[in-house]
Design a protein around this motif. Structure first.
Motif, mmCIF file in Angstrom:
data_model
loop_
_atom_site.group_PDB
_atom_site.id
_atom_site.type_symbol
_atom_site.label_atom_id
_atom_site.label_comp_id
_atom_site.label_asym_id
_atom_site.label_seq_id
_atom_site.Cartn_x
_atom_site.Cartn_y
_atom_site.Cartn_z
ATOM 1 N N PHE A 97 -0.897 -1.807 7.309
ATOM 2 C CA PHE A 97 0.420 -1.462 6.765
ATOM 3 C C PHE A 97 0.762 -0.030 7.142
ATOM 4 O O PHE A 97 0.070 0.910 6.763
ATOM 5 C CB PHE A 97 0.395 -1.622 5.241
ATOM 6 N N PRO B 109 0.838 -1.207 0.000
ATOM 7 C CA PRO B 109 0.000 0.000 0.000
ATOM 8 C C PRO B 109 0.869 1.253 0.000
ATOM 9 O O PRO B 109 1.885 1.322 0.697
ATOM 10 C CB PRO B 109 -0.775 -0.118 1.321
ATOM 11 N N LYS C 225 2.189 10.719 -1.609
ATOM 12 C CA LYS C 225 2.022 10.172 -2.960
ATOM 13 C C LYS C 225 2.649 11.057 -4.040
ATOM 14 O O LYS C 225 3.272 10.553 -4.962
ATOM 15 C CB LYS C 225 0.530 9.996 -3.280
ATOM 16 N N PHE D 265 -4.931 -2.870 5.023
ATOM 17 C CA PHE D 265 -3.838 -3.834 4.843
ATOM 18 C C PHE D 265 -2.940 -3.920 6.079
ATOM 19 O O PHE D 265 -1.901 -4.570 6.029
ATOM 20 C CB PHE D 265 -3.007 -3.457 3.603
ATOM 21 N N LYS E 210 -6.309 2.239 -6.799
ATOM 22 C CA LYS E 210 -6.943 3.094 -5.785
ATOM 23 C C LYS E 210 -7.022 2.396 -4.430
ATOM 24 O O LYS E 210 -6.705 2.987 -3.393
ATOM 25 C CB LYS E 210 -8.342 3.491 -6.246
ATOM 26 N N SER E 211 -7.443 1.152 -4.423
ATOM 27 C CA SER E 211 -7.700 0.483 -3.144
ATOM 28 C C SER E 211 -6.429 0.312 -2.315
ATOM 29 O O SER E 211 -6.504 0.076 -1.116
ATOM 30 C CB SER E 211 -8.362 -0.865 -3.380
ATOM 31 N N LYS E 212 -5.273 0.457 -2.942
ATOM 32 C CA LYS E 212 -4.009 0.358 -2.200
ATOM 33 C C LYS E 212 -3.210 1.657 -2.233
ATOM 34 O O LYS E 212 -2.046 1.663 -1.850
ATOM 35 C CB LYS E 212 -3.140 -0.771 -2.775
ATOM 36 N N SER E 213 -3.818 2.729 -2.700
ATOM 37 C CA SER E 213 -3.093 4.011 -2.799
ATOM 38 C C SER E 213 -1.803 3.851 -3.596
ATOM 39 O O SER E 213 -0.742 4.327 -3.193
ATOM 40 C CB SER E 213 -2.741 4.570 -1.406
ATOM 41 N N ALA F 100 -6.521 2.600 2.938
ATOM 42 C CA ALA F 100 -5.620 1.521 2.490
ATOM 43 C C ALA F 100 -4.699 1.042 3.618
ATOM 44 O O ALA F 100 -4.491 -0.161 3.793
ATOM 45 C CB ALA F 100 -4.793 1.989 1.283
ATOM 46 N N TRP G 264 -2.852 7.422 -6.991
ATOM 47 C CA TRP G 264 -4.144 7.166 -6.353
ATOM 48 C C TRP G 264 -3.997 7.230 -4.845
ATOM 49 O O TRP G 264 -3.021 6.726 -4.289
ATOM 50 C CB TRP G 264 -4.685 5.804 -6.779
ATOM 51 N N GLU G 265 -4.976 7.820 -4.202
ATOM 52 C CA GLU G 265 -4.965 7.937 -2.748
ATOM 53 C C GLU G 265 -6.293 7.429 -2.200
ATOM 54 O O GLU G 265 -7.362 7.842 -2.652
ATOM 55 C CB GLU G 265 -4.757 9.409 -2.343
ATOM 56 N N TYR G 266 -6.172 6.518 -1.238
ATOM 57 C CA TYR G 266 -7.358 5.997 -0.537
ATOM 58 C C TYR G 266 -6.957 5.865 0.915
ATOM 59 O O TYR G 266 -6.115 5.042 1.256
ATOM 60 C CB TYR G 266 -7.741 4.644 -1.142
#
Lengths: 343, 343
Positions: B277, A238, B138, B275, A258-261, B271, B266-268
């Motif tokens: 993490f 991530p 990011k 995970f 997206k789901s892991k940035s 995440a 991508w930013e979520y």
């Protein structure tokens, strides 16, 4: 002056595909230096541009890796003097290095590594710039010896031109480097800084996780992005980065990013020249790479030399080797341009 | 204890869409703190998860922005003590903050800004973490006051939740900030650090270039990525970054990214929690943001408070406002959970 060019896209087995031509010595723009070309290498971009070229009256002169000697400087140059031995990749917007004398913007140029022959150096600029920009400018790796401790980089297609330099730069920068290749090339990978070679025929996830990596911090896909995209998006941690250099028309699933940035970092080393944007950073990258070479942290990826002269026949042979795609490392052509050189 | 939940996806106008429920007080895992929730805000993720939820026997408890008081700590916590006033966003993997007492992993938590009321603080965590991670983790921006001199950031949809914090963080970090909104919200943009507001109804390229920017260094698309993708890839400088937070099923043209060496970041913000993490970095981001708030570099984006109690009726009203999509800034619900609290 002598040059090697194409008048239309032909199969490389056709003797017309690359021909010896005579063209005017180029005029210099204010930031240009004129370089007497001593050695060039062939990259996939050469064979793609040659094969896809439309018919034209003026010869298309390719060649995006050169070592040579500065013989003249433009009115507004500051970096080089006559006699400097330089290396560069250049730009696809102007005639390439397959000519006796090439005009190139000095901002894209650096002095060649002193420790390498012309041939060994000519193998390096395009792939080194690509690897350097990808790792240090795009993917956020720290630039410095062992400056990325504890980080892991996965390289898909580690034995190709870019992969073979990228692994060396990443190793110098402190990454643990995993790379795919055919087992026949595992020794080549190891010689280029790869800690953990894996077989490209077998499942990527199983192999990487089998080596004890739940995640890798970053991955670079140097071949056929869609084929490796699913596995790589699963393997990258991530917040991590996926680097890519080979364009694709396929639809890539953004939800997996997206789901892991995740970041998808595209690298195209001609972008700076194409847009006349921060070109000086490319010369600076080459200067840094020359230092790493001269300090024995990075070595040439030259694997085959055709040194009996810069002429169409020899260049066709080099193109053919690159097109066949099984080459490990780089193919270089060197020696005098045939015939008399008119300055 | 009291909570507000859903048993199936219903339109927000239906009184069953969010209901007052009684649930057991949560047990604490070793890294958890138990927080007495004082104020929550509603984000688009709440309304999406509520509307799309399948039928279920146990109530789905949403809420991903909270301010409250630590009343109990898990066996392996180190960061907080009973009585600490904290803020956090949490994770979608566990019940959210729409409950009297919430168990949350302390690594995702920080002390709330002293200078803000519970309501003003509750408006901030999710959007601030998103903006912080996007810009500093990011997109490669330097973290520090005026640490990105000469850089330009374009924000598409600057008046929304994330945009309204991102512009403040970017301004503090030294970017020139351009942002789109409806002209009615230009004052809101300016109050949030935007230097150059532009009209989202009009052509993006024309407006940005009309302001004298041949390129911007980075752009963030906070709404409908495919609609803005072509214009943004043209405007971002070679080697630059495009940030995104809203997923898309559309096919995005990778050639536009490759030819300019662009990154798609991508930013979520869930995440890290999803995970497990580097979760501690999210608490650290909130700690930094609280400092920026207390030092008056970032202010709350709260625009509407419903403070007559944390109950289903008030929360439905807040959901409805967010769903209608015309809200500028954030909607917060606060006050006691109705009925008696059982510890």
């Amino acid at each position: 002056m002598k040059a090697i060019g194409s008048f239309k896209g032909e199969p490389i087995t056709d003797s017309d595909s690359l021909v010896d031509v005579e063209v005017p010595t180029p005029d210099l723009a204010e930031h240009d230096v004129l370089v007497e070309v001593k050695a060039v290498s062939v990259n996939p971009v050469d064979t793609k541009l040659r094969a896809g070229a439309p018919s034209q009256k003026e010869p298309l002169i390719l060649g995006f890796d050169a070592v040579g000697i500065v013989v003249k400087t433009g009115s507004n140059t500051t970096k080089f003097s006559k006699g400097d031995r330089v290396w560069y990749s250049g730009t696809t917007k102007r005639p390439g290095s397959n000519e006796a004398y090439q005009a190139v913007d000095e901002r894209l140029v650096a002095k060649a590594p002193r420790s390498l022959t012309d041939e060994a150096a000519a193998a390096m600029p395009l792939t080194s710039i690509t690897a350097y920009e990808l790792l240090f400018e795009k993917m956020g790796a720290n630039f410095g010896q062992l400056a990325n401790p504890g980080k892991t980089l996965l390289i898909v297609n580690g034995a190709g031109g870019v992969g073979s330099v990228l692994s060396q730069l990443a190793k110098w920068a402190g990454f643990t480097v995993i790379a795919t290749a055919s087992p026949a090339n595992f020794d080549w990978l190891r010689a280029n800084g790869v800690d953990q070679p894996i077989d490209y025929h077998d499942d990527l996830e199983t192999q990487v996780q089998g080596l004890g990596h739940h995640f890798v911090d970053a991955a670079v896909i140097l071949y056929d992005v869609p084929s490796y995209y699913d596995a790589v998006t699963k393997l990258v941690a991530p917040g991590g980065h996926i680097g890519a250099i080979v364009g694709t028309q396929a639809k890539l699933n953004m939800e997996q990013l997206k789901s892991k940035s995740l970041s998808l970092d595209w690298e195209y080393m001609f972008a700076k020249g194409d847009f006349d944007f921060r070109m000086e950073t490319q010369g600076e990258a080459l200067r840094q790479i020359a230092q790493l070479v001269d300090n024995n942290f990075v070595h040439t990826t030259l694997s085959r030399t055709i040194d009996s002269g810069l002429n169409a026949k020899n260049l066709r042979e080099a193109h053919q080797v690159v097109e066949e795609g099984h080459v490990v490392g780089k193919v270089v052509v060197s020696g005098p341009f045939n015939g008399q050189v008119n300055e």
